[in-house]
Design a protein around this motif. Sequence first.
Motif, short mmCIF file in Angstrom:
data_model
loop_
_atom_site.label_atom_id
_atom_site.label_comp_id
_atom_site.label_asym_id
_atom_site.label_seq_id
_atom_site.Cartn_x
_atom_site.Cartn_y
_atom_site.Cartn_z
N ARG A 1 15.39 -37.14 72.78
CA ARG A 1 14.54 -36.66 71.69
C ARG A 1 14.91 -37.28 70.35
NH1 ARG A 1 13.69 -30.20 73.30
NH2 ARG A 1 12.58 -30.65 75.27
N ARG A 2 15.96 -38.06 70.33
CA ARG A 2 16.28 -38.82 69.11
C ARG A 2 15.15 -39.79 68.76
NH1 ARG A 2 20.11 -42.30 69.55
NH2 ARG A 2 20.60 -42.31 67.32
N VAL A 3 14.34 -40.15 69.75
CA VAL A 3 13.18 -41.01 69.49
C VAL A 3 12.25 -40.37 68.46
CG1 VAL A 3 11.10 -42.01 70.54
CG2 VAL A 3 13.27 -42.11 71.76
N ASN A 4 12.22 -39.05 68.42
CA ASN A 4 11.27 -38.35 67.54
C ASN A 4 11.50 -38.66 66.07
OD1 ASN A 4 10.53 -37.27 69.97
ND2 ASN A 4 11.18 -35.18 69.52
N ASP A 5 12.69 -39.05 65.70
CA ASP A 5 13.01 -39.38 64.31
C ASP A 5 12.97 -40.90 64.16
OD1 ASP A 5 14.14 -39.86 61.80
OD2 ASP A 5 15.59 -38.24 61.99
N VAL A 6 12.03 -41.41 63.36
CA VAL A 6 11.85 -42.86 63.23
C VAL A 6 13.08 -43.54 62.64
CG1 VAL A 6 9.36 -42.68 63.04
CG2 VAL A 6 10.74 -42.64 60.96
N ARG A 7 13.97 -42.77 62.03
CA ARG A 7 15.17 -43.37 61.47
C ARG A 7 16.15 -43.79 62.55
NH1 ARG A 7 16.40 -38.51 57.39
NH2 ARG A 7 15.85 -37.44 59.35
N ASN A 8 16.00 -43.26 63.75
CA ASN A 8 16.85 -43.65 64.87
C ASN A 8 16.30 -44.90 65.51
OD1 ASN A 8 18.55 -41.39 64.54
ND2 ASN A 8 17.17 -40.10 65.76
N ASP A 9 17.14 -45.92 65.61
CA ASP A 9 16.69 -47.20 66.16
C ASP A 9 17.89 -47.92 66.74
OD1 ASP A 9 15.53 -49.60 66.79
OD2 ASP A 9 14.82 -50.07 64.78
N ASP A 10 18.22 -47.59 67.99
CA ASP A 10 19.37 -48.21 68.65
C ASP A 10 19.14 -48.22 70.14
OD1 ASP A 10 20.75 -45.75 69.96
OD2 ASP A 10 20.43 -45.10 67.90
N PRO A 11 19.93 -49.00 70.88
CA PRO A 11 19.67 -49.18 72.32
C PRO A 11 19.73 -47.89 73.14
CG PRO A 11 21.13 -50.91 71.52
CD PRO A 11 20.98 -49.92 70.40
N THR A 12 20.46 -46.86 72.68
CA THR A 12 20.57 -45.63 73.48
C THR A 12 19.23 -44.89 73.59
OG1 THR A 12 21.18 -44.21 71.58
CG2 THR A 12 22.97 -45.37 72.73
N LEU A 13 18.28 -45.22 72.72
CA LEU A 13 16.97 -44.56 72.82
C LEU A 13 16.26 -44.92 74.12
CD1 LEU A 13 15.50 -45.02 69.21
CD2 LEU A 13 16.90 -43.15 70.10
N LEU A 14 16.64 -46.02 74.74
CA LEU A 14 15.99 -46.47 75.97
C LEU A 14 16.65 -45.92 77.23
CD1 LEU A 14 15.47 -50.25 75.08
CD2 LEU A 14 14.13 -48.26 74.36
N ASP A 15 17.78 -45.23 77.06
CA ASP A 15 18.51 -44.70 78.22
C ASP A 15 17.78 -43.49 78.80
OD1 ASP A 15 20.43 -46.61 77.78
OD2 ASP A 15 21.81 -45.25 76.74
N ALA A 16 17.79 -43.40 80.13
CA ALA A 16 17.22 -42.23 80.80
C ALA A 16 18.09 -41.01 80.56
CB ALA A 16 17.08 -42.50 82.29
N VAL A 17 17.46 -39.84 80.40
CA VAL A 17 18.18 -38.58 80.26
C VAL A 17 17.68 -37.62 81.34
CG1 VAL A 17 18.49 -38.91 77.77
CG2 VAL A 17 16.53 -37.59 78.62
N PRO A 18 18.53 -36.63 81.71
CA PRO A 18 18.11 -35.68 82.75
C PRO A 18 16.90 -34.88 82.32
CG PRO A 18 20.50 -35.57 82.35
CD PRO A 18 19.91 -36.42 81.26
#
Length: 230
Positions: free
Chosen positions: A213-230
């Motif tokens: 859910r870090r994707v929801n904040d446009v200020r977050n922009d790093d490779p972990t946004l693409l990782d699958a979560v449970p």
Amino acid sequence: MCGRFVQVSSSERLALALGAVDVSAGALRPRHNVAPSTEVAAVIASDGRRLGALRWGFVPSWTRDPADGPRPINARAEGAATSRLFGPSVRSRRCAVPVDGWYEWVEEDGARQPFLLRDPDGGVVALAGLWSTWRDPRDAGGPGDPAPPLATVAIVTTEARGAAAVVHHRMPLVLAGEDLDAWLDPTTPDPVALLARTAASVEPVLEVRRVSRRVNDVRNDDPTLLDAVP
């Protein structure tokens, strides 16, 4: 719809995937959380296919001031051809936006849960786009150097099919093969029919991945946004 997407591949790789020449001159950087109003990579066919930068948020050429009206990020395939806003671009200013995936959201427990949609093999996906160039009319015939033109783009959306329909009722219009070639070809005899036919038939093979859910904040922009979560 398409309100965020991923463009982390180098401009050289994006250009190669769509058979284009990279003319971006280093203006683009990898982004894991592309938001509207930013510069994005797009391919236009003019003296060959060229990949450069367009601002995401469509400004028609005939508007007097970009600040006066909305800057739509999407154009519905069903009505774009007859729209005063998008019709001229359907006929003569079509482009493709190469991406590494895009995000959609589902409401879960009162919160917005993002999902990443991407090619299962990690390939580049080409999304249909419509572009326009706006020039300040106050520069016409005036003294001094004119302001640079504002080149903008909207992504064409259509009814979701296949895996994409699990998370949203709309999806970007994905182009591949002959459809991509025809969409980018400025000599295509009937682009309106092409748009209707492609929108009615497209069902790309996609991986749908639940992500942070870090994707929801446009200020977050790093490779972990693409990782699958449970």
